[in-house]
Write an enzyme that holds these catalytic residues in place. Structure first.
Site, short mmCIF file in Angstrom:
data_model
loop_
_atom_site.label_atom_id
_atom_site.label_comp_id
_atom_site.label_asym_id
_atom_site.label_seq_id
_atom_site.Cartn_x
_atom_site.Cartn_y
_atom_site.Cartn_z
N CYS A 275 0.80 -1.23 0.00
CA CYS A 275 0.00 0.00 0.00
C CYS A 275 0.83 1.27 0.00
CB CYS A 275 -0.93 0.00 1.21
SG CYS A 275 -2.35 -1.09 1.06
N ILE A 276 1.59 1.50 1.04
CA ILE A 276 2.18 2.82 1.27
C ILE A 276 3.14 3.26 0.16
CG2 ILE A 276 3.41 4.28 2.92
CD1 ILE A 276 2.44 2.50 5.13
#
Length: 444
Positions: A275-276
Site C-alpha cells: 500500500c504505502i
C-alpha cells in the site's frame, strides 16, 4: 416476483448467501476465513493453481494466518479454493481483492482488476453484489469496473449491485484484526450501499457508509498518503539529526510523550508493502487529469525512495572510515527481507532494493530472515528470485564485513549479532530496543 435486491438482502441477513472472494493473498484469504467464521459459504478464487492446491490441502501459505481456522473451514465444508472462474456465477456476493501495482513508469496498473471484471462479466447474473476492495484511484469503480460489467446488458442498481470497500488489513497486528476494524463502504446507489453494509455488518464490528464509491476510494488513498508523508518526514529528520549527532529515535520517543498534537512515526530504510509505497502515486496520476499538482505527495515519495541509497552510502562510508575497506568484495549480511516486522511479505520491500544496490557496488550479499526462507518471484527484482536465507552462524557473522539490520523481526538473535559482528548498521533501532550497545553499532 421478488426484486433481485430483496432476495439478496434476505440471503445476506440469514447468512445463507455464498461469498466469492477473488484473490487469495494477504487480503483475500483472511477475508475469506472471516466470512466463513460467521457462517457464510465461501468460494475463494485464485489464478495460481499451486496456491489453490495448498490452501485446499490446509497448508500454511501466509505467515501468522490462523491455519487451524482455515483447516476447520475446509473440513466443515464452508470454504473452498478454486481456480475455475466459471464458478463465479455461484456467488451471491463477489469481493475483489486483487493486486493493483504500479508500472515501471510509476503509473497505475489495473491489469488484474480489468481481467477480474472480464471474468465476472462472463457469469454475471441478476441479484449479485460486486465489491471492489483493491486500492485504486478515485473513479475506478465507476469508470472501469461498472462499464465492464454493464457491457453484459445488465444494469448496476437494478440487476446487479456495485460497491467499493477498501481493505484495511494489517498483517501481524493481533489487536486491530479484520473483524475489529471499521469498514468504509461506498455504493453505486443506495440499494448497493445497503446491501454492502448488510454483508460487511455480518463480518466486522462496524461499518462506515460514505456518499459514493469515489469517496470510499479516496478514503483509502488518504489513509496511506498520510502514513507515507509522515514517514518521509521522519526519514528526512533522521538524515538531518544524524548530521548533528542527534539520535532521531530518542527525539521521537520523547516527542511522543506529548498527549496532543503529535503522532509518532518511525524512520527506516525505505517503504515497503502493498500500500504505502504505491497508493500515493494512484492519486498523483489521477490528479494530472484535473491539472492539479501534488507536490507534497511527490516530494514524500522522492524522500522515501532515496532512503535505500542513503543506507548504502552510510554503510560504505563507515566501512571506509573504520576499516579502510570498500564495498567491492566485502561480504555483507542483511538481516530481514520482509517489508515489516514479523511477516513473510516481501512486496515492495526496501530490502530488495538494498540487496540490488549492494551487489551493484560489488558486495557479496547474504541474508537471514526466519520468515523468508527463499526470495519469491517479484515483479521488479526477478534476478533475486530463489536466493535462500542463511543460518545466523557465528562463523558467518565474524567473516562478514558488516551486518545490515533491515527488518527488525522479534525472532532475530540480536545479542548474537552484536557479540560477533565487526560492524552493525541498524536501520530500525533494533539493537537499542533490545538493550544492546557498542561502538560498532551504527544507527542509520
Amino acid at each position: 416476483m421478488t426484486d433481485p435486491h430483496e432476495a439478496l438482502g434476505h440471503a445476506i441477513c440469514t447468512r445463507s448467501a455464498t461469498i466469492g472472494i477473488i484473490g487469495l493473498g494477504y487480503i483475500g484469504l483472511p477475508l475469506a476465513l472471516a466470512s466463513a467464521r460467521v457462517g457464510f459459504r465461501v468460494l475463494g478464487f485464485d489464478v495460481n493453481p499451486e496456491r489453490v492446491a495448498r490452501i485446499n490441502a490446509g497448508e500454511p501459505v501466509i505467515a501468522l494466518l490462523d491455519t487451524d481456522a482455515m483447516r476447520s473451514a475446509l473440513d466443515g465444508g464452508c470454504f473452498r479454493a478454486t481456480g475455475d472462474m466459471a464458478r463465479l456465477g455461484e456467488a451471491d456476493a463477489i469481493l475483489i481483492c486483487v493486486p493493483t501495482p504500479l508500472t515501471r513508469q510509476r503509473e497505475p496498473d489495473l491489469t488484474y482488476v480489468q481481467a477480474t471484471a472480464a471474468d465476472i462479466a462472463r457469469s454475471l447474473r441478476p441479484g449479485q453484489l460486486v465489491v471492489l476492495e483493491s486500492t485504486t484511484w478515485p473513479g475506478t469503480t465507476q469508470e472501469v469496473l461498472k462499464p465492464a460489467l454493464e457491457a453484459t446488458g445488465l444494469r448496476s442498481g437494478t440487476d446487479f449491485f456495485l460497491a467499493y470497500s477498501p481493505e484495511r488489513e494489517d498483517p501481524g497486528n493481533a489487536i486491530h484484526t479484520l473483524a475489529a476494524t471499521p469498514k468504509v463502504i461506498g455504493g453505486d446507489g443506495p440499494v448497493a450501499l445497503a446491501l454492502a453494509e448488510a454483508l460487511y455488518g455480518q463480518i466486522v464490528a462496524r461499518t462506515v457508509p460514505v456518499s459514493s464509491t469515489g469517496t470510499a476510494e479516496a478514503v483509502k488513498l488518504t489513509e496511506n498518503i498520510f502514513r507515507a508523508v509522515n514517514i518521509a518526514l521522519v526519514n528526512e529528520l533522521k538524515v538531518v539529526y544524524d548530521a548533528m549527532g542527534i539520535d532521531v529515535w530518542e527525539v521521537i520517543e520523547a516527542a511522543a510523550t506529548k498527549p496532543f498534537g503529535f503522532m509518532p512515526f518511525q524512520p527506516g530504510p525505505g517503504l515497503g508493502g502493498h500500500c504505502i509505497p504505491i497508493d500515493p502515486f494512484y492519486l498523483t496520476w489521477k490528479a494530472r487529469e484535473f491539472d492539479v499538482a501534488t507536490r507534497f505527495i511527490e516530494l514524500a515519495g522522492e524522500v522515501n525512495r532515496h532512503m535505500p541509497h542513503h543506507v548504502i552510502e552510510r554503510l560504505a562510508r563507515t566501512l571506509d572510515s573504520r576499516f579502510g575497506r570498500a564495498l567491492r568484495g566485502a561480504p555483507i549480511m542483511m538481516l530481514g527481507m520482509a517489508y515489516k516486522r514479523n511477516v513473510d511479505d516481501v512486496r515492495e520491500s526496501p530490502a530488495l532494493k538494498l540487496m540490488e544496490l549492494l551487489e551493484e557496488r560489488g558486495a557479496v550479499v547474504h541474508f537471514h530472515d526466519p520468515y523468508v526462507p527463499e526470495i519469491p518471484p517479484t515483479r521488479d527484482y526477478p534476478h533475486l528470485t530463489g536466493r535462500r536465507s542463511q543460518q545466523l552462524d557465528v562463523s558467518l557473522l565474524e567473516d562478514c564485513a558488516a551486518v545490515l539490520i533491515v527488518t527488525d523481526h522479534d525472532a532475530m538473535d540480536y545479542g548474537r549479532v552484536v557479540a560477533h559482528a565487526r560492524l552493525v548498521v541498524d536501520t530500525r533501532n533494533a539493537c537499542a530496543r533490545a538493550g544492546l550497545t557498542g561502538d560498532h553499532i551504527v544507527k542509520c
